[in-house]
Design a protein around this motif. Sequence first.
Motif, PDB file in Angstrom:
ATOM      1  N   GLU A 130      -7.598 -10.043   3.258  1.00 60.42           N
ATOM      2  CA  GLU A 130      -6.648  -9.496   2.296  1.00 60.42           C
ATOM      3  C   GLU A 130      -6.182 -10.638   1.400  1.00 60.42           C
ATOM      4  OE1 GLU A 130      -3.624  -7.627   4.647  1.00 60.42           O
ATOM      5  OE2 GLU A 130      -5.107  -6.408   5.698  1.00 60.42           O
ATOM      6  N   PHE A 144     -11.519  -2.191  -8.390  1.00 57.60           N
ATOM      7  CA  PHE A 144     -11.404  -2.709  -7.009  1.00 57.60           C
ATOM      8  C   PHE A 144     -12.765  -2.643  -6.314  1.00 57.60           C
ATOM      9  CE2 PHE A 144      -6.627  -1.495  -6.203  1.00 57.60           C
ATOM     10  CZ  PHE A 144      -6.277  -2.171  -7.338  1.00 57.60           C
ATOM     11  N   ASP A 156       0.821  -1.224   0.000  1.00 56.42           N
ATOM     12  CA  ASP A 156       0.000   0.000   0.000  1.00 56.42           C
ATOM     13  C   ASP A 156       0.851   1.269   0.000  1.00 56.42           C
ATOM     14  OD1 ASP A 156      -2.271  -1.554   0.105  1.00 56.42           O
ATOM     15  OD2 ASP A 156      -2.369  -1.532   2.295  1.00 56.42           O
ATOM     16  N   GLY A 157       2.098   1.149   0.434  1.00 52.04           N
ATOM     17  CA  GLY A 157       2.931   2.339   0.589  1.00 52.04           C
ATOM     18  C   GLY A 157       3.830   2.644  -0.599  1.00 52.04           C
ATOM     19  N   ILE A 194       3.407   3.319  -3.902  1.00 56.64           N
ATOM     20  CA  ILE A 194       3.110   4.490  -4.747  1.00 56.64           C
ATOM     21  C   ILE A 194       3.087   5.785  -3.924  1.00 56.64           C
ATOM     22  CG2 ILE A 194       1.385   5.542  -6.286  1.00 56.64           C
ATOM     23  CD1 ILE A 194       0.713   2.674  -7.197  1.00 56.64           C
ATOM     24  N   PRO A 195       2.367   5.820  -2.786  1.00 52.83           N
ATOM     25  CA  PRO A 195       2.361   7.075  -2.006  1.00 52.83           C
ATOM     26  C   PRO A 195       3.754   7.537  -1.590  1.00 52.83           C
ATOM     27  CG  PRO A 195       0.608   5.649  -1.250  1.00 52.83           C
ATOM     28  CD  PRO A 195       1.428   4.834  -2.214  1.00 52.83           C
ATOM     29  N   LYS A 248     -10.269  -7.455   0.190  1.00 48.26           N
ATOM     30  CA  LYS A 248     -10.351  -6.321   1.119  1.00 48.26           C
ATOM     31  C   LYS A 248      -9.338  -5.238   0.752  1.00 48.26           C
ATOM     32  CE  LYS A 248     -10.069  -5.148   5.976  1.00 48.26           C
ATOM     33  NZ  LYS A 248      -8.997  -5.280   6.943  1.00 48.26           N
ATOM     34  N   ASP A 249      -8.149  -5.664   0.325  1.00 47.29           N
ATOM     35  CA  ASP A 249      -7.133  -4.677  -0.047  1.00 47.29           C
ATOM     36  C   ASP A 249      -7.202  -4.287  -1.518  1.00 47.29           C
ATOM     37  OD1 ASP A 249      -6.377  -7.214  -0.672  1.00 47.29           O
ATOM     38  OD2 ASP A 249      -4.319  -7.059   0.040  1.00 47.29           O
ATOM     39  N   GLN A 261       3.125   6.527 -16.059  1.00 44.60           N
ATOM     40  CA  GLN A 261       2.658   7.745 -15.393  1.00 44.60           C
ATOM     41  C   GLN A 261       3.804   8.575 -14.796  1.00 44.60           C
ATOM     42  OE1 GLN A 261      -0.948   8.558 -15.219  1.00 44.60           O
ATOM     43  NE2 GLN A 261       0.003  10.539 -14.834  1.00 44.60           N
ATOM     44  N   GLN A 277      -6.233   5.106 -11.276  1.00 40.51           N
ATOM     45  CA  GLN A 277      -7.396   5.569 -10.522  1.00 40.51           C
ATOM     46  C   GLN A 277      -8.666   4.834 -10.955  1.00 40.51           C
ATOM     47  OE1 GLN A 277      -7.941   9.825 -10.412  1.00 40.51           O
ATOM     48  NE2 GLN A 277      -9.768   9.663  -9.157  1.00 40.51           N
ATOM     49  N   GLU A 303       5.301   9.120  -4.557  1.00 41.23           N
ATOM     50  CA  GLU A 303       4.665  10.406  -4.859  1.00 41.23           C
ATOM     51  C   GLU A 303       5.156  11.501  -3.901  1.00 41.23           C
ATOM     52  OE1 GLU A 303       2.692  11.375  -7.459  1.00 41.23           O
ATOM     53  OE2 GLU A 303       3.418   9.451  -8.153  1.00 41.23           O
ATOM     54  N   ALA A 331      -8.619   1.551  -9.119  1.00 44.09           N
ATOM     55  CA  ALA A 331      -9.008   1.622  -7.699  1.00 44.09           C
ATOM     56  C   ALA A 331     -10.468   2.039  -7.523  1.00 44.09           C
ATOM     57  CB  ALA A 331      -8.094   2.594  -6.964  1.00 44.09           C
ATOM     58  N   ASP A 332     -10.878   3.064  -8.257  1.00 44.87           N
ATOM     59  CA  ASP A 332     -12.218   3.625  -8.035  1.00 44.87           C
ATOM     60  C   ASP A 332     -13.338   2.805  -8.674  1.00 44.87           C
ATOM     61  OD1 ASP A 332     -11.028   5.596  -6.641  1.00 44.87           O
ATOM     62  OD2 ASP A 332     -11.447   7.231  -8.031  1.00 44.87           O
TER      63      ASP A 332
END
Lengths: 307, 463
Positions: B281, B420, B101-102, B104-105, B219-220, B130, B413, B108, B416-417
């Motif tokens: 997960e 997922f 989960d960490g 990409i953030p 879940k993830d 990207q 996006q 960024e 995810a949006d």
Amino acid sequence: MKLTRVKSEAVGVVSRQRPARSSREAFLWIAPAALVILFIFGYSVVTVLIQSFRYDGDWVGFENFSIVITDPIFLTALKHNGQLLLAVPVLITLAFIIAIALFETRRGMRFYRSAVFLPYVLPIPVVAVVFGQIYQLNGALNIFLKSVGLDFLAKDWLGDPAIALGTMSSVIIWKEVGFGVILMLAHIISLPNETYEAARIDGAGFWRTHFSITRPAILNTIVFYGVIEAITMVSWVFNYVYVMSNGLGGPGNATMVSELYIYRSAFQNKAPELAAAAAVFLFIATLVLMIAFFRIQRRSIAGTFNK
Amino acid sequence: MLIGLFNERGFANMKSRKAFAIGAVAMALLLGACSSSGDNAAESTPSESAAAFPTEDLTLNISWWGEQEAPGAQKWLEESIALYTKEHPNVTIEHVLQTTDGLIPSFEAAAAAQSGPDIQYFWGGIYSQQPGWDGHIAPISDYLSEEELSHYINAKVESGFQGKVWTAPWYVNPSFPLLVRTDILADNGLAVPTNWDELMKVCDVLSAKKITTIAGGVKDGWFGGWIYSILGGQSVQSQADVINAVVGTTKFTDPEHAGWWTKLEESKNRKCWNDDINSLELYQAQQKFVDGKAAMTITAGPDAPNFVKKAGGDEKVTIMAMPAWSDGPLAGKMGTTSQTLGITKWSKYPQVAADFIKFTHTTERLNAWYAATGSMPADDRFDISQVESASTKALFESALDGAPYLENFIPAQLDADAVFKNVQLVLKGTVKAADAAADMQAVMERLRKSDRKLVDNFTAWAK
């Protein structure tokens, strides 16, 4: 108030200058702290504000705001923050009841007080991970419910979009209630014993005593706690949601909140300008909430004194 | 004290407070305006040429992911660093393993600060495109020769952009194999399904016996993207079809893009999945397969050989592509993608970073990768004949001639949006297939408005 006005009218010009001088002096005293706060908070607020009006370095007016406010995910997130606010009265009521119970408890008060406060000092990610396991469909809670014949109560607590937000609220309540208990208990303990003794002599019972004496006496604290928790529900639940939904706000968008929306816009969707616009909305919402609460507080305090 | 701040007195002298507030805001505005950052990094300059290898002491930082799907990767990386720095004593290399989960953030955040790792791990396709479009990485093709890059599997298909290659493939991810426990099927009188209908019949039989057919966890979210790729890929002709839907030439509600939602819904209705799929997960759910509580699971390609070993070896497990539900050209084919390493735009020593990446593609390092992880390095110079396990060999060969991995050709996006999210909801039974497809299209349309460069970037990528 009346006395002050009469006095200042009598003193005339001199009295009008005094407040001005003391006001300047006050500003001088608070200037160092104010500058630090201004730099830390003011700078970032203004930077976010500027960014919310730009895209790729160009000024785009309200375009980012228009995109954000028409995004169903953001609207859902705001709605969820609003729904989480419903947990505030629950928190206040629970904290008040527990505080009174602890106040009335003669034996082991110190132990119970620590036990109630413990969840508040636990790190949120730890709490969220543990509850994430407990609330699994085949997790500890459902195993327990099934073992005592309450199968019909076993749910997919975090996997079912219809109840996931409520489940998350329960974790937030469990964690946050301890703070309210400690605040209220500290205030209750400091109240003069004579008031309670007088009430007892007058024949007031347990509920009457606490409803008519304790509650108004600690109203300041209750409102303060309400403000803090309302702000928490609007702009401080990110950690819970992020850990318990793996950063998604799922299932679906069932636990999406505005903070997570901002985080995802900025760091996952690479849209810092939309994150900034959403942050401005959140800032305004928090501000409105605070002003509303302060007004309520002023009214309730004034009401208490008038009585 | 705190309570005191909130009492009535705090509201006195409002006029002075207003004046103070106005002054404060004005000052902050001035500060903000003065220090307004240049919002984006400079565009990539493909004409950069490699400088001479530096001789001064220097440190490279690597931010990576991969141990999660290729256990042993960390050991191999540390070994590679030790060997490289022995050859180049002036170079120190440090590495940080990121969480799923960490990943990409954290990048960024580094990109926003224009400071951080010199070498960054990227998943393939859009995940490596990207950061290139955003100006956060320098094309690896500026530092490695065309001949060298021609050996890197999936380099041009996924990381290529208008003649350049953004990132260097590291290892191949056959995407995503279905692992089938033949022992469980045999115990229940079933054969390995060869098409979708047979798979559904397996679900019917096993679910009646309270046995999970396919173990998964959404879940993830990530598993949703996998399902999209292995089911959705079956009804398109190529990745170009998906890019067409992204830019708006076609729609995600068109039959070739929406059909897979119906199949997903069917699999839910036929009770193919574990009942707790929404509260687990991905990695938690896969354990059910290893424990013998599920007949099948879907894993990351690099980890598939490990799962086969843990579940009892080739005698008990077979690896295959998801059974075909359509007669499209990609149906029944294994997808393929490569996980990659890129050089950040702010790296002071891009040529050293590139040299290290090239070093990891030497024959000795390629063989060491396979030995350490059991997975396939992304280099066609790797000698597959050394692979002893029949299932692993078949997996590697299928990845060499694999189908494009669709998830890597849609905006992250949208993944995810829409993907997922709706996979979770369809598997929970709260959303129907048609509604999921409609929502995916709606999210895409909204994305074209919010990401104002998206259409141009994807159009340029497709050329």
